[in-house]
Write an enzyme that holds these catalytic residues in place. Structure first.
Site, short mmCIF file in Angstrom:
data_model
loop_
_atom_site.label_atom_id
_atom_site.label_comp_id
_atom_site.label_asym_id
_atom_site.label_seq_id
_atom_site.Cartn_x
_atom_site.Cartn_y
_atom_site.Cartn_z
N PRO A 128 8.70 10.60 1.60
CA PRO A 128 9.58 11.31 2.55
C PRO A 128 8.98 12.65 3.01
O PRO A 128 9.08 13.01 4.17
CB PRO A 128 10.87 11.51 1.76
CG PRO A 128 10.88 10.38 0.77
CD PRO A 128 9.45 10.12 0.42
N ALA A 153 5.66 13.46 2.83
CA ALA A 153 4.22 13.36 3.06
C ALA A 153 3.91 12.14 3.91
O ALA A 153 3.80 11.01 3.41
CB ALA A 153 3.47 13.27 1.72
N PHE A 176 0.88 -1.17 0.00
CA PHE A 176 0.00 0.00 0.00
C PHE A 176 0.92 1.22 0.00
O PHE A 176 1.57 1.52 1.01
CB PHE A 176 -0.86 -0.06 1.27
CG PHE A 176 -1.89 1.02 1.42
CD1 PHE A 176 -3.15 0.88 0.86
CD2 PHE A 176 -1.62 2.17 2.16
CE1 PHE A 176 -4.12 1.87 1.02
CE2 PHE A 176 -2.58 3.16 2.32
CZ PHE A 176 -3.83 3.00 1.75
N SER A 183 1.88 12.12 7.81
CA SER A 183 0.51 12.40 8.31
C SER A 183 -0.24 13.26 7.30
O SER A 183 -1.44 13.10 7.10
CB SER A 183 0.58 13.13 9.65
OG SER A 183 1.28 12.36 10.59
N LEU A 186 1.42 4.85 0.00
CA LEU A 186 0.90 6.20 0.21
C LEU A 186 2.01 7.13 0.70
O LEU A 186 2.26 8.19 0.12
CB LEU A 186 -0.25 6.14 1.25
CG LEU A 186 -0.90 7.47 1.63
CD1 LEU A 186 -1.59 8.11 0.42
CD2 LEU A 186 -1.96 7.25 2.73
N GLU A 235 -0.38 3.45 10.07
CA GLU A 235 -1.82 3.54 9.73
C GLU A 235 -2.45 4.81 10.34
O GLU A 235 -3.61 4.82 10.73
CB GLU A 235 -2.58 2.28 10.18
CG GLU A 235 -2.06 1.02 9.54
CD GLU A 235 -3.01 0.36 8.56
OE1 GLU A 235 -4.17 0.80 8.42
OE2 GLU A 235 -2.58 -0.60 7.90
N THR A 271 -0.86 8.15 12.85
CA THR A 271 -0.35 8.16 14.23
C THR A 271 -1.51 8.34 15.21
O THR A 271 -2.60 8.77 14.83
CB THR A 271 0.65 9.33 14.44
OG1 THR A 271 -0.07 10.57 14.34
CG2 THR A 271 1.79 9.30 13.44
N GLN A 273 1.76 -6.79 46.89
CA GLN A 273 0.54 -6.09 46.48
C GLN A 273 0.77 -5.12 45.31
O GLN A 273 -0.10 -4.93 44.47
CB GLN A 273 -0.07 -5.34 47.66
CG GLN A 273 -0.86 -6.27 48.56
CD GLN A 273 -1.68 -5.53 49.59
OE1 GLN A 273 -1.55 -4.32 49.75
NE2 GLN A 273 -2.51 -6.26 50.30
N GLY A 319 11.79 -6.94 35.99
CA GLY A 319 12.99 -6.29 36.55
C GLY A 319 14.11 -6.24 35.52
O GLY A 319 13.86 -6.05 34.32
C1 FAD Z 1 7.46 0.28 10.07
C2 FAD Z 1 6.57 1.17 9.28
C3 FAD Z 1 5.76 0.64 8.29
C4 FAD Z 1 4.96 1.46 7.50
N1 FAD Z 1 4.23 0.93 6.46
C5 FAD Z 1 3.61 1.77 5.59
C6 FAD Z 1 3.00 1.26 4.39
O1 FAD Z 1 2.98 0.05 4.13
N2 FAD Z 1 2.44 2.15 3.52
C7 FAD Z 1 2.45 3.50 3.75
O2 FAD Z 1 1.94 4.24 2.92
N3 FAD Z 1 3.01 4.01 4.89
C8 FAD Z 1 3.59 3.17 5.79
N4 FAD Z 1 4.19 3.69 6.93
C9 FAD Z 1 4.15 5.14 7.15
C10 FAD Z 1 3.33 5.57 8.35
O3 FAD Z 1 1.97 5.44 8.10
C11 FAD Z 1 3.79 7.00 8.68
O4 FAD Z 1 5.08 6.88 9.26
C12 FAD Z 1 2.85 7.71 9.62
O5 FAD Z 1 1.63 7.98 8.98
C13 FAD Z 1 3.44 9.03 10.14
O6 FAD Z 1 4.05 9.79 9.15
P1 FAD Z 1 5.53 10.35 9.38
O7 FAD Z 1 6.38 9.20 9.79
O8 FAD Z 1 5.96 11.10 8.20
O9 FAD Z 1 5.41 11.31 10.64
P2 FAD Z 1 4.96 12.87 10.62
O10 FAD Z 1 3.69 13.00 9.86
O11 FAD Z 1 6.12 13.68 10.22
O12 FAD Z 1 4.66 13.11 12.15
C14 FAD Z 1 5.64 13.47 13.10
C15 FAD Z 1 4.94 13.75 14.43
O13 FAD Z 1 4.01 14.85 14.28
C16 FAD Z 1 2.71 14.43 14.68
N5 FAD Z 1 1.69 15.06 13.83
C17 FAD Z 1 1.72 15.16 12.46
N6 FAD Z 1 0.58 15.73 12.03
C18 FAD Z 1 -0.19 15.98 13.12
C19 FAD Z 1 -1.48 16.55 13.34
N7 FAD Z 1 -2.23 17.00 12.32
N8 FAD Z 1 -1.93 16.67 14.61
C20 FAD Z 1 -1.18 16.24 15.66
N9 FAD Z 1 0.04 15.67 15.51
C21 FAD Z 1 0.53 15.54 14.27
C22 FAD Z 1 2.69 12.92 14.50
O14 FAD Z 1 1.70 12.29 15.30
C23 FAD Z 1 4.10 12.55 14.92
O15 FAD Z 1 4.16 12.46 16.32
C24 FAD Z 1 4.95 2.87 7.75
C25 FAD Z 1 5.74 3.40 8.78
C26 FAD Z 1 6.54 2.59 9.52
C27 FAD Z 1 7.41 3.21 10.59
#
Ligand code: FAD
Length: 375
Positions: free
Chosen positions: A124, A126, A119, A128, A121, A359, A361, A275, A335
């Site tokens: 680097p 893009a 999948f 969240s 989406l 999926e 954050t 406890q 521990g």
């Molecule tokens: C092991 C792994 C497997 C993955 N597999 C896939 C895959 O198969 N396909 C795919 O497409 N993606 C995949 N991903 C990507 C994953 O979905 C993204 O890493 C995730 O959506 C976050 O994006 P980012 O890492 O760029 O973090 P960023 O978006 O840069 O976020 C950085 C921080 O800012 C916070 N933040 C960002 N926007 C907001 C907001 N609007 N409000 C509050 N807080 C916010 C986030 O919660 C986070 O704490 C995978 C990631 C990992 C680590």
């Protein structure tokens, strides 16, 4: 809710296989970072690459609840393999919900023949903010030509088919994002960096690079410009699995903590007599059970075709937060031994962390929940 033997039948089979074949040796693969092909073959034999597929295309025809129970077992015994199945299921949900029959045939034939799906989406720039993606799709005759790099793609190097999101016109923002079915063997696709991860090390996570990849127009899923809606519609359903895996991991952490507390003797008695340890175990059990019921309830809503967006985000968030908290508390009960690779908790803490990140954050899930509440 009470789960019947019939609802549990496939999940129990998967759980048995994981317990016997995978759990005893998964720590070795975790350390080596070596790809465990035999486990992926085993999962194909069990039909796990087709759990969300419709029956007419070779799927198992399982309800959302049955799929949730399977995800719970995967989270319990090997979340890396669970992640491979989970992302494969996301691509499968997408195809089931939004593709036409000809596209489904191409995609599901790949899976029926033992293949996996990816999948694509995230990029680097893009994460969240998925709508800010830069991969382009330019019309050329009967094709679209794709250029761009996707990162963190689960099953990246092993997939036979990808669902790929690209923009036909960046100035159109969300309305330019379009979803394509792309077979792995198309010219111009290469696998970039293989990620060296903190946890879920039995999953394959890579960059997938598209360089002048020609994709026929009939591989557009839905309509031009519907890609963002398709991505969100898919994740809405598939993120329940992440919550379920979290519940599975937390339940295993609790079991390990109980076993250890009953055998570790300090002050001449098992530490389960203390406890403070009992209080921790009770809190952990309440967390596991409440998250489990939330996840099952969400799956029931999906099966009943009732609105579930808020519950799906709540399940993902609560299931993963509980996984993290219960794993850390279980490690505390071990521990100093909990900190050592020789014992199971160290790997479980590392594995649990991903559930709060991928999926969407947990911060993003909280914004979805709040939006639903404030509607
Ligand atoms: C092991 C792994 C497997 C993955 N597999 C896939 C895959 O198969 N396909 C795919 O497409 N993606 C995949 N991903 C990507 C994953 O979905 C993204 O890493 C995730 O959506 C976050 O994006 P980012 O890492 O760029 O973090 P960023 O978006 O840069 O976020 C950085 C921080 O800012 C916070 N933040 C960002 N926007 C907001 C907001 N609007 N409000 C509050 N807080 C916010 C986030 O919660 C986070 O704490 C995978 C990631 C990992 C680590």
């Amino acid at each position: 809710m009470i789960i019947t033997e019939e609802q549990m039948s496939v999940a129990a089979m998967v759980g048995d296989w994981l317990k016997k074949e995978v759990a005893p040796v998964c720590a070795e693969y975790d350390v080596k970072g070596e790809f465990p092909q035999q486990f992926y073959d085993g999962m194909v034999e069990l039909g796990l690459n087709l759990i969300s597929a419709p029956e007419e295309f070779g799927g198992l025809g399982l309800s959302c609840l049955e799929q949730t129970l399977i995800a719970e077992q995967l989270g319990k015994y090997e979340p890396g393999l669970g992640s491979a199945v989970g992302v494969n299921a996301s691509a499968t949900h997408l195809m089931t919900l939004f593709a036409n029959d000809a596209q489904k045939k191409i995609f599901f034939d790949i899976l029926v023949n033992g293949g996996w799906a990816g999948f694509c989406l995230t990029e680097p720039g893009a994460g969240s903010d998925a709508a800010g993606l830069s991969t382009t799709a330019v019309e050329d005759g009967g094709d679209y030509v794709l250029n761009g790099t996707k990162c963190f793609i689960t099953n990246g190097a092993i997939a036979g088919a990808y669902t790929v999101f690209a923009t036909v016109d960046k100035t159109m923002g969300l309305k330019g994002i379009t979803c394509f079915l792309v077979e792995r063997d198309r010219a111009g696709i290469s696998i970039g960096k293989h990620e060296d991860k903190m946890g879920i090390r039995l999953s394959n996570t890579t960059e997938v690079v598209f360089e002048d990849v020609r994709v026929p127009k009939d591989h557009i899923i839905g309509e031009i410009g519907q890609g963002f809606k398709i991505a969100m519609g898919t994740l809405n359903e598939s993120r329940i699995n992440v919550g379920a895996m979290g519940v599975g991991l937390a339940s295993r952490a609790l079991e390990e903590a109980i076993r250890y507390a009953n055998t570790r003797v300090q002050f001449k008695k098992p530490i389960s007599n203390l406890q403070m340890i009992q209080g921790m175990l009770a809190d952990m059990a309440m967390d596991v059970e409440s998250a489990r019921q939330l996840v099952y309830h969400t799956a029931e809503l999906v099966d009943a075709r009732l609105p579930y967006t808020k519950f799906s985000s709540m399940s993902k968030c609560r299931g993963s937060d509980v996984a993290m908290k219960v794993a850390v508390d279980a490690l505390q009960i071990f521990g100093g031994y909990g900190y050592m690779k020789e014992y199971p908790m160290e790997k479980m803490v590392r594995d649990a962390k991903i559930f709060q990140i991928y999926e969407g954050t947990n911060q993003v899930q909280r914004t979805v929940i709040a939006k639903e509440l404030l509607k």
